[in-house]
Design an enzyme around this catalytic site. Structure first.
Site, PDB file in Angstrom:
ATOM      1  N   SER A  61       0.862  -1.279  -0.187  1.00 49.86           N
ATOM      2  CA  SER A  61      -0.073   0.068  -0.091  1.00 49.86           C
ATOM      3  C   SER A  61       0.968   1.279  -0.015  1.00 49.86           C
ATOM      4  CB  SER A  61      -0.905  -0.009   1.192  1.00 49.86           C
ATOM      5  OG  SER A  61      -1.971  -0.914   1.061  1.00 49.86           O
ATOM      6  N   LYS A  64       0.164   3.595  -2.875  1.00 53.55           N
ATOM      7  CA  LYS A  64      -0.985   4.489  -3.022  1.00 53.55           C
ATOM      8  C   LYS A  64      -0.360   5.933  -3.350  1.00 53.55           C
ATOM      9  CE  LYS A  64      -4.534   1.907  -0.266  1.00 53.55           C
ATOM     10  NZ  LYS A  64      -3.728   0.534  -0.288  1.00 53.55           N
TER      11      LYS A  64
END
Length: 516
Positions: A61, A64
């Site tokens: 992540s 992102k």
């Protein structure tokens, strides 16, 4: 600011023992220069392939912020593309989030990786690129009106990436390479969306030091919300590039790290794929990353021109490890809290339908409400506080202030029930929100729940009573990581008879099921 390099070296030496697992990497950048770089253990235990600073690992992540950086650098004003969000949510019944609210995790949408559990997925099955959008398109409601609160949601960034590729006519890997990897000198970083084929054949491991480690079998395809693989060398180059462009207000990192806010003007703790928090007394921006078998964390303290990166090919806390490096380098000691007294118990939040549980130990409290447990210490004023959260009591009511989420919860005490007859709730239920089913089976005192939907018929999960007409469904492994954990299941009655259920976890709250 001067770093204690000897203390930093000792903290780096301690990582393999404190955060036990097959292998890992860690590095520190100060004033644009690499001052520490470590790699230990093995990228593959069976083949005895050593972990190296050049070994590419999933940063999950952390990707992102790269998606948001490319978005701003290519499309500019996000408001010009807000109308496109509706294309991905054709059945949505409330106000739609803006593109910026997607980037800031203020959309109010339920997380699609959590929903894969409710759609009948098994942790190791294949999830193709084309499986995501039909799942997202079924959404009809959200947790809260867009822009009013925070909720971590991976599908926000999947939608962003789809719009980005459509508007530019280019593939996301090419945009990453052109706008960030190339300029930052991240020579080997690339988008590796298919987790069945990790870069450099690195192996991630589930398990623990207590039970042993075994290779994680991942099968998901992710893009926009995660998917980048990078070596420690790549990530330290990224941190150095951030420092080199710090005075350019139009630089990508300066633009994505602007302080976020909610629609009411209240400061927020997350924006453009970056978490804003305080670690070891420093204000930092950064992000964590997780996939079964991997954990990652990066922090950047802009005022101090200091960055830390930690990545494991196992499931120890990279956040705790990175925090320990900052604390050691700065000589920071966390304040000791007073001994907690009278805080232990369980409560039910009537708004979210989620269970709150508080446990006490000699050093403080453990609050279980969101995806992971929060640690709180009791101050001299008697108030338990943790990162972005505090507790108070109003009579028997527990008041939880999650300032980082723009959320105040007033939860009522829930009497403990250790044994309950699940026979009354056994049967099949249907969720209009998901267009999916839940099946409960009870036998000889045991209770289990199984989910069926778009992705198949998933494994039976354990179901345990915790209070009157309140149960928890335990999900310890799922397609993404960390798994949703404990789902709170409330029984809804009409005239005393069971009519339906309400199910939710922090990532996917308030899902109603009607008895079939």
């Amino acid at each position: 600011m001067t770093l204690d390099l000897d203390a930093l070296d000792r903290a780096l030496d301690a990582l393999p023992n404190l955060f036990r697992g097959p292998g890992g990497v860690a590095g520190v950048v100060k004033d644009g220069q690499v001052v520490a770089s470590r790699a230990w253990g093995y990228a593959d235990l069976t083949r005895r392939r050593p972990m190296e600073t050049g070994t590419r690992l999933p940063i999950c992540s952390i990707s992102k912020q790269f998606t948001c950086g490319v978005l701003l650098d290519t499309l500019g004003d996000t408001a010009a593309y807000d109308a496109r969000v509706a294309e991905f949510l054709p059945q949505f019944e409330g106000p739609l989030p803006t593109l910026r609210q997607l980037c800031d995790n203020q959309s109010g949408l339920r997380d699609y990786w959590a929903l894969t559990v409710l759609q009948g997925a098994e942790a190791t099955q294949t999830f193709r690129r084309e499986d995501a959008l039909p799942l997202i398109a079924r959404m009809k409601t959200g947790h809260f009106p867009p822009g009013t609160a925070y909720s971590y949601c991976n599908c926000n960034f999947r939608i962003v990436s789809e719009i980005l590729e459509s508007e530019t006519g280019r593939a996301l890997p090419d945009l990453y390479a052109e706008r960030i990897f190339g300029p930052a000198g991240m020579r080997t970083a690339e988008l590796t969306s298919d987790t069945r084929h990790p870069a450099d054949e690195v192996v991630g491991y589930e398990g623990s030091d207590a039970v042993g480690f075994f290779p994680a079998d991942n099968g998901i395809f992710w893009i926009g919300d995660a998917g980048i693989s990078a070596s420690l060398q790549d990530m330290l180059a990224y941190e150095s590039w951030i420092d080199a462009t710090r005075d350019d207000e139009n630089s990508i990192y300066r633009r994505i790290s602007v302080p976020p806010a909610y629609v009411c003007g209240t400061p927020a703790s997350y924006g453009f794929g970056l978490s804003h928090e305080t670690v070891a007394g420093l204000k930092v921006t950064g992000h964590g990353g997780a996939l079964r078998g991997f954990r990652a964390q990066r922090f950047h303290a802009a005022d101090e021109r200091l960055s830390v990166v930690v990545i494991f090919n196992h499931e120890a806390s990279a956040h705790a490890a990175a925090s320990s490096l900052l604390a050691a380098a700065l000589g920071h000691e966390a304040p000791k809290g007073a001994g907690p007294e009278g805080w232990a118990g369980q409560w039910l939040d009537p708004e979210s339908g989620l269970l709150l549980r508080v446990g006490e130990d000699a050093e403080g409290l453990t609050l279980r409400f969101a995806t992971g447990p929060d640690r709180l210490t009791v101050g001299e004023d008697g108030v338990p506080r943790g990162a972005g959260v505090s507790l108070a009591r109003e009579g028997a009511t527990l008041v939880m202030n999650r300032t980082s989420d723009n959320l105040t919860v007033r939860a009522e005490p829930l009497p403990v029930v250790a044994v309950a007859d699940a026979g009354e709730i056994a049967g099949r239920y249907h969720a209009r929100e998901l267009e999916a089913d839940l099946v409960i089976e009870a036998r000889d005192g045991g209770a289990y729940a199984g989910f069926e939907g778009l992705l198949g018929a998933g494994p039976m999960e354990r179901l345990h009573p915790v209070g009157p007409d309140v149960w928890i469904v335990t999900t310890r492994r799922s397609m993404d990581a960390p798994a949703p954990g404990d789902w709170t299941l409330q029984v809804r009655r009409e005239g005393g008879a069971v009519a339906g259920l309400r199910l939710g976890c922090w990532l996917a709250r308030r899902i109603d099921y009607a008895r079939v």
